[in-house]
Design an enzyme around this catalytic site. Structure first.
Site, PDB file in Angstrom:
ATOM      1  N   GLY A 289       0.800  -1.219   0.000  1.00 57.18           N
ATOM      2  CA  GLY A 289       0.000   0.000   0.000  1.00 57.18           C
ATOM      3  C   GLY A 289       0.832   1.268   0.000  1.00 57.18           C
ATOM      4  O   GLY A 289       2.035   1.256   0.281  1.00 57.18           O
ATOM      5  N   ASN A 290       0.164   2.362  -0.353  1.00 60.05           N
ATOM      6  CA  ASN A 290       0.806   3.672  -0.367  1.00 60.05           C
ATOM      7  C   ASN A 290      -0.260   4.745  -0.335  1.00 60.05           C
ATOM      8  O   ASN A 290      -1.395   4.518  -0.746  1.00 60.05           O
ATOM      9  CB  ASN A 290       1.724   3.839  -1.594  1.00 60.05           C
ATOM     10  CG  ASN A 290       1.151   3.192  -2.829  1.00 60.05           C
ATOM     11  OD1 ASN A 290       0.237   3.722  -3.449  1.00 60.05           O
ATOM     12  ND2 ASN A 290       1.682   2.033  -3.196  1.00 60.05           N
TER      13      ASN A 290
ATOM     14  N   THR B 290       8.938   3.868  -0.537  1.00 59.71           N
ATOM     15  CA  THR B 290       8.979   2.485  -0.974  1.00 59.71           C
ATOM     16  C   THR B 290       9.589   1.591   0.113  1.00 59.71           C
ATOM     17  O   THR B 290      10.405   2.044   0.924  1.00 59.71           O
ATOM     18  CB  THR B 290       9.781   2.355  -2.293  1.00 59.71           C
ATOM     19  OG1 THR B 290       9.585   1.052  -2.836  1.00 59.71           O
ATOM     20  CG2 THR B 290      11.254   2.619  -2.088  1.00 59.71           C
TER      21      THR B 290
ATOM     22  N   GLU C 175       4.759   3.114  -6.815  1.00 57.89           N
ATOM     23  CA  GLU C 175       3.538   3.495  -7.532  1.00 57.89           C
ATOM     24  C   GLU C 175       3.420   5.018  -7.691  1.00 57.89           C
ATOM     25  O   GLU C 175       2.339   5.537  -7.954  1.00 57.89           O
ATOM     26  CB  GLU C 175       2.301   2.961  -6.798  1.00 57.89           C
ATOM     27  CG  GLU C 175       2.260   1.465  -6.629  1.00 57.89           C
ATOM     28  CD  GLU C 175       1.975   0.701  -7.917  1.00 57.89           C
ATOM     29  OE1 GLU C 175       2.036   1.294  -9.011  1.00 57.89           O
ATOM     30  OE2 GLU C 175       1.698  -0.494  -7.826  1.00 57.89           O
TER      31      GLU C 175
ATOM     32  N   HIS D 290      -3.988   3.736  -1.624  1.00 61.05           N
ATOM     33  CA  HIS D 290      -3.914   2.480  -2.387  1.00 61.05           C
ATOM     34  C   HIS D 290      -3.703   1.348  -1.391  1.00 61.05           C
ATOM     35  O   HIS D 290      -2.701   1.326  -0.672  1.00 61.05           O
ATOM     36  CB  HIS D 290      -2.775   2.546  -3.398  1.00 61.05           C
ATOM     37  CG  HIS D 290      -2.490   1.257  -4.084  1.00 61.05           C
ATOM     38  ND1 HIS D 290      -3.470   0.412  -4.546  1.00 61.05           N
ATOM     39  CD2 HIS D 290      -1.313   0.665  -4.398  1.00 61.05           C
ATOM     40  CE1 HIS D 290      -2.914  -0.649  -5.111  1.00 61.05           C
ATOM     41  NE2 HIS D 290      -1.598  -0.516  -5.024  1.00 61.05           N
TER      42      HIS D 290
ATOM     43  N   HIS E  67      -4.586  -7.176  -7.937  1.00 57.09           N
ATOM     44  CA  HIS E  67      -3.627  -6.253  -7.329  1.00 57.09           C
ATOM     45  C   HIS E  67      -4.189  -5.621  -6.058  1.00 57.09           C
ATOM     46  O   HIS E  67      -3.753  -5.956  -4.966  1.00 57.09           O
ATOM     47  CB  HIS E  67      -3.240  -5.196  -8.360  1.00 57.09           C
ATOM     48  CG  HIS E  67      -2.218  -4.215  -7.918  1.00 57.09           C
ATOM     49  ND1 HIS E  67      -1.576  -3.360  -8.781  1.00 57.09           N
ATOM     50  CD2 HIS E  67      -1.724  -3.901  -6.695  1.00 57.09           C
ATOM     51  CE1 HIS E  67      -0.731  -2.594  -8.115  1.00 57.09           C
ATOM     52  NE2 HIS E  67      -0.810  -2.899  -6.843  1.00 57.09           N
TER      53      HIS E  67
END
Length: 195
Positions: free
Chosen positions: A26-27, A46, A76, A95, A160
């Site tokens: 996730g981000n 990251t 991402e 995300h 995803h």
């Protein structure tokens, strides 16, 4: 700038604690304007768990993904940049890889859009087919998907995860939580209906 970094840290912990981003998955990001009038993005880094981030870990990039500071942004980052470029109304992105919603993303079933987070204009959450994570191709496909409608606030990435958006991180993270609970409710209903 420190304020946006704190927001990223606080909401990263929130989505991690709600089990929406297990491990290092996730981000999240925020688009903001600096004191010189430049539009920038604060984004989680990251290869770090969202549950343990510190303000010094947060990356700052421009709308093309170029680093403003030395921290390495999420893989991402271009996906986030493309969404912000295509939709001026979006100011925050979450995300996730939450279990129920991501389970649906890995199945042939779609997630129903339930009442509770805006009007139901379409019966199911929109989705795009699998494209390798972290690629320019995925970034372009996601940006194109969000550009199709100003009402679009969620996108399922097949095999995803999920992307939710909002005017701020509160709205985007609440929507991520609602999507997960919608998927969980649908899963339970499917199991009960099969008995």
């Amino acid at each position: 700038m420190e304020n946006v970094k704190k927001l990223i840290v606080d909401y990263s912990k929130k989505v991690y604690d709600k089990e929406l981003t297990p491990g290092k998955s996730g981000n999240i990001s925020i688009k903001f304007t600096d004191k010189d009038g430049n539009e920038l993005i604060a984004i989680s880094p990251t290869l770090l768990s969202l549950g343990i981030l510190k303000e010094e870990d947060i990356a700052i990039v421009d709308l093309d993904g170029n680093a403003i500071e030395n921290n390495k942004p999420s893989s991402e980052v271009y996906m986030h940049c493309n969404i912000y470029k295509k939709r001026q109304d979006i100011k925050a992105i979450v995300h996730t890889h939450s279990p129920y919603a991501t389970g649906f993303a890995h199945s042939h079933k779609k997630i129903k859009r339930y009442e509770g987070f805006g009007p139901i204009n379409i019966p199911y959450l929109p989705q795009i087919e699998y494209i390798k994570p972290g690629t320019v191709e995925l970034a372009e496909a996601v940006g194109d998907a969000f550009s199709k409608s100003e009402d679009m606030d969620v996108l399922v990435l097949k095999e995803h995860g999920i992307i939710t958006t909002g005017l701020d991180l509160l709205e985007a993270s609440d929507l991520a939580e609602f999507v997960e609970y919608s998927a969980k409710t649908q899963f339970i209903a499917n199991m009960l209906n099969s008995i």
